[in-house]
Design an enzyme around this catalytic site. Structure first.
Site, PDB file in Angstrom:
ATOM      1  CB  CYS A  73      -0.848  -0.090   1.216  1.00 28.03           C
ATOM      2  SG  CYS A  73      -1.956   1.245   1.378  1.00 28.03           S
ATOM      3  CB  CYS A 129      -7.121  -1.905   6.806  1.00 26.56           C
ATOM      4  SG  CYS A 129      -6.602  -1.774   5.243  1.00 26.56           S
TER       5      CYS A 129
END
Lengths: 387, 491
Positions: free
Chosen positions: B239, B335
């Site tokens: 990410c 997440c």
């Protein structure tokens, strides 16, 4: 304030001036508890008994079968809890209640359900009529009572009370009828239609708020739910609301005298609204087209949310009722419309228009114009519907 | 709170402003749904960084209609930054005060519809950029910064510290995946709504960027694919390498802003070779191990305000300033897998085929249900009984074999690293860290001709899994020299 047109008589009716005149002597310089032995007490007692006669006459009962309460809700509570309490020891723990009852009955039945009673929730069809065959199947030897409202407060459908009462009577099950909307708008004769108990309310027939009555057929036993000084033959303790009861009596007397005239007049106005409103695109009538209250119109307005329509009309000077209330966690759809098979979304778009004895044709016509304006503008605002 | 509506609400209901759909919007947003009873739509036209026109439509209660009307009036003609700062509080004031009990959701609904129109505008602006990846142009000027805001305490304090340091701040929240709690429901709390509220309470403009495609392509697909290939992925690294900083830079460039900031615990150190990633003040929160892939040109415009604070100080700042986020729990490891069960997550995406469990000599010890269930260094769930504890020492996806051995066989003295991101020159590298919660070990490095960087360790390290990161630190242990991905390990 500008001229306002009141079209929410199913919520409450204006106080009739004759009713007010009858009540005033019992408010101005009031003295005398109906339970007292002196002259003032006796006068109050006499006024109450006169009112009892009037209420009894409205529904074809005898005065001894009428018990005064604080209103329709208390009368419904007293009927359900009283009927349940009276037979509880005999092992009856089953009741039959329609799915379209007013909250006063529905919530009382839920209360019984949560205290261990078994409740059969009687379904209705798309017009809001209960199924007689289903009722017959639902009744059991251990059924304590059944409850079906005479006329529905939202969609206005009037139930086949005669047949319902006969079915219950054949099985020996007492039937409670919530007649809060029906009393004064539909002929009620408990001599002919053998309900066990029946609730009515003063402020739906041009009487005062805070006064109602429960009819209890002779021979039907009820436990009391309010304890105290033993007023109302021990069924409903508490010093009587003399002015309110007198008002209820005056309103009942007037309703009986004027019943035919009011029904004829209201029906005309009602049908004028139905014709005018349903001529608009995407507006449809809820409830039974013929078997309905003389004064009630319940509409689904596609693409328009009820609250905004009601407030829009209010801003234009027309007071109507909304079909469902918008609550914090999204909306709460009307259980009545859901029971009639409508979707949640349709239920958010329902408004109730209920006429009264003093509405005029001119008012109805100007209302229909405002209704068309409001509907058009709110639909232009809606991202959903293309009508 | 009042029981009934204010005259302002009724006025907006009967004479709503800016009703309609723009014929050629460059942003379109909708919030709520019909089943819920309320739905709001905004169509907007943004030109020269200003909201030239905003039109709205609402199906819903009077509060929703009035709130949409008032909001359209508040934002029409404003600059994009001013419009993005308009809060629920501002709409409430325009409607003459608080709405009746149970009607406050109207403010959230219409504001969300407008912000979804902003989101759509940025998506249209970005086109393929937000899917392919964006390098940034860095043309922005002044003390301006786009601060990424996740809805947690760290990112909230980041934005606050920047504001207090005199930056012009715009907050941004990234919509990364559908797994976030409540993100599909119109009436439940949502991280984007919460972050927007937090930003607005600080008086900051807030934007949302939809990066679901980019995140799917660069992070989630890689995560699943790694297990298929017998490697151990680190989605936070992926990410940071391709998503978060690039997207923040995209928004900054779109707004003419210079800097980007996140709530990571790290510092940017200046060096003759340019900016280098450096360890933060709070060693227990050090995130340099996952930040190594930030491209140098993006690091040059990045600010990490929390690098100079301890976590306890950050929480205290949030409490002192009355931020609602002060008491939010620490965020998840991964997440998009809120329940932490990443095996189950991977298994849903790939068909696992059974295979053999073998020892180092190739003797078959048992069977397994799929290589995706295994990672180097794993001890549990091997399903083979032995006198000494067995560990996974290698995963061979092609032959569907899982190799197990004794603990000693996990020891690694040499690591081959690829996909390297350099901050400083190779000779400065003195130690290397190969696990998120590990410590750096002294090493010598050698660059091979094929681009692989070989680290020879001064002491053995247990269970170095291919796919994990290797991060090299300088002699003082403070600065990141380079980072890369473990390609192989040897003893």
């Amino acid at each position: 304030m500008e001229q306002r047109v009141y079209l929410d008589h199913a919520a409450t009716t204006p106080l009739d001036e004759r009713v007010l005149a009858a009540m005033l002597p019992h408010l101005e310089g009031r003295r005398g508890n109906p339970s007292s032995l002196h002259a003032s007490g006796a006068a109050a007692r006499e006024a109450i008994e006169e009112a009892r006669e009037s209420v009894a006459a409205l529904i074809g009962a005898s005065a001894g079968e009428v018990f005064f309460t604080s209103g329709g809700t208390e009368a419904d509570n007293l009927a359900l809890l009283g009927l349940a309490g009276a037979v509880e020891d005999s092992g009856k723990r089953h009741i039959v209640v329609s799915q379209i009852e007013h909250a006063a009955v529905r919530e009382t039945a839920r209360h019984l359900e949560s205290s261990g009673w078994e409740v059969f929730w009687l379904a209705v069809d798309a017009d809001g009529l209960v199924d007689l065959d289903e009722l017959a199947v639902a009744l059991r030897p251990d059924t304590a009572f059944a409850a079906v409202m005479w006329a529905n407060n939202e969609v206005g459908t009037v139930q086949p009370m005669q047949e319902l009462a006969e079915t219950c009577a054949e099985r020996g099950v007492p039937l409670h009828a919530d007649a809060v909307q029906a009393a004064g708008r539909a002929p009620i004769d408990v001599e002919r239609i053998s309900v066990a108990t029946l609730a009515l309310s003063g402020h739906k027939l041009y009487g005062p708020q805070g006064a109602g009555a429960l009819y209890v057929r002779g021979g039907v036993s009820l436990d009391s739910v309010v304890f105290g000084g033993g007023q109302e033959k021990g069924l409903r303790s508490g010093t009587e609301n003399v002015a309110g009861i007198v008002g209820l009596g005056a309103a009942a007397r007037r309703a009986r005298e004027k019943l035919d005239e009011r029904v004829r007049r209201e029906t005309g106005l009602r049908d004028r609204i139905i014709a005018g409103a349903t001529a608009l695109p995407g507006v449809s009538l809820n409830g039974h087209p013929e078997r309905r209250l003389s004064n009630s119109v319940h509409l689904t307005v596609e693409g328009v949310e009820a609250e905004s329509l009601v407030l829009f009309l209010d801003a234009l000077g027309y007071e109507v009722g909304s079909g469902s209330a918008c609550a914090s966690a999204g909306h709460k759809a009307s259980p009545v419309l859901l029971a009639m098979g409508q979707g949640e979304h349709e239920a958010f778009s329902a408004v109730r228009i209920s006429v009264g004895k003093d509405n005029t044709v001119q008012e109805i016509d100007s209302f229909l114009e405002a209704f068309s304006t409001a509907t058009t503008q709110l639909r232009e605002l809606s991202p959903l519907t293309k009508i | 709170m009042p029981e009934t509506y204010s005259p302002e609400v009724i006025e907006h209901l009967v004479r709503p402003r800016n009703v309609g759909d723009l014929p050629e919007p460059n942003g379109l947003g909708e919030s709520g749904d019909a089943a819920c009873g309320d739905i709001a739509r905004f169509s907007i036209r943004i030109e020269d960084d200003a909201l030239r026109d905003a039109r709205y439509k609402v199906y819903g209660c009077a509060a929703c209609i009035a709130a949409g009307s008032a909001l359209s009036e508040l934002v029409n003609g404003k600059t994009l930054l001013e419009a993005a700062r308009v809060s629920k509080e501002d709409i409430k004031d325009a409607l003459g005060g608080p709405l009746p009990v149970g009607k406050e959701h109207a403010l959230t609904l219409v504001l969300d519809a407008l912000h979804k129109a902003f989101e759509d505008y940025w998506n249209r602006e970005a086109g393929a950029l937000l899917v392919e990846g964006y390098g940034g142009n860095g043309a922005g000027r002044g003390k301006t910064v786009v601060a990424a805001m996740s809805g947690g305490v760290d990112s909230a304090v980041t934005a606050l510290l920047l504001k207090e340091a005199g930056y012009e701040v715009a907050a941004v929240t990234f919509r990364l995946h559908d797994g976030e709690k409540g993100s599909r429901s119109c009436c439940s709390p949502d991280t984007v709504l919460f972050a927007r509220d937090t930003a607005h309470r600080m008086g900051l403009p807030h934007f949302t960027l939809n990066l679901k495609d980019l995140f799917q392509k660069r992070v989630m697909r890689d995560f699943v694919g790694s297990y298929e290939r017998g490697r151990t992925p680190n989605p936070c690294v992926a990410c940071n390498a391709h998503v978060k900083f690039h997207a923040a830079a995209f928004l900054a460039d779109g707004l003419g802003f210079r800097h980007v900031a996140t709530g990571h615990y790290a510092r940017v150190a200046e060096s003759p070779e340019g900016p280098a990633l450096a360890r933060p003040k709070d060693a227990t929160k050090d995130q340099t191990y996952v930040l190594w892939p930030i491209p140098k040109e993006l690091l040059a415009r990045t600010v990490f305000p929390l690098g100079d604070y301890e976590k306890t100080e950050v929480r205290r700042i949030a409490e002192d300033r009355g931020l609602a986020v002060a008491y939010t729990p620490e965020s998840q490891d991964i997440c998009f897998i809120p329940d932490g069960n990443y095996r189950k997550f991977v298994r849903k995406q790939v068909a696992a085929e059974p295979g053999e469990v073998v020892d180092g000599s190739g003797n078959v010890l048992g069977r397994h249900a799929g290589v995706v269930d295994f990672t180097v260094g794993q001890r549990r769930g091997i399903g083979v009984s032995a006198n000494t504890p067995l560990y996974v020492t290698e995963v061979r996806p092609r032959s569907k074999q899982v190799v197990v051995g004794r603990r000693k066989e996990l020891e690694v003295l040499e690591v081959g690293v690829r996909d390297i991101n350099w901050f400083l020159s190779p000779e400065e590298a003195r130690s290397v860290q190969v696990r998120y919660n590990g410590s750096p070990v002294e090493c010598e490095v050698e660059e091979l001709e094929d681009g692989e960087l070989v680290a020879r360790l001064a002491e053995p390290v247990m269970g170095v899994a291919p796919g994990q990161s290797a991060v090299f630190y300088s002699g003082d242990g403070e600065r990141v020299v380079a980072g890369g991905v473990v390609a192989r390990s040897g003893s």
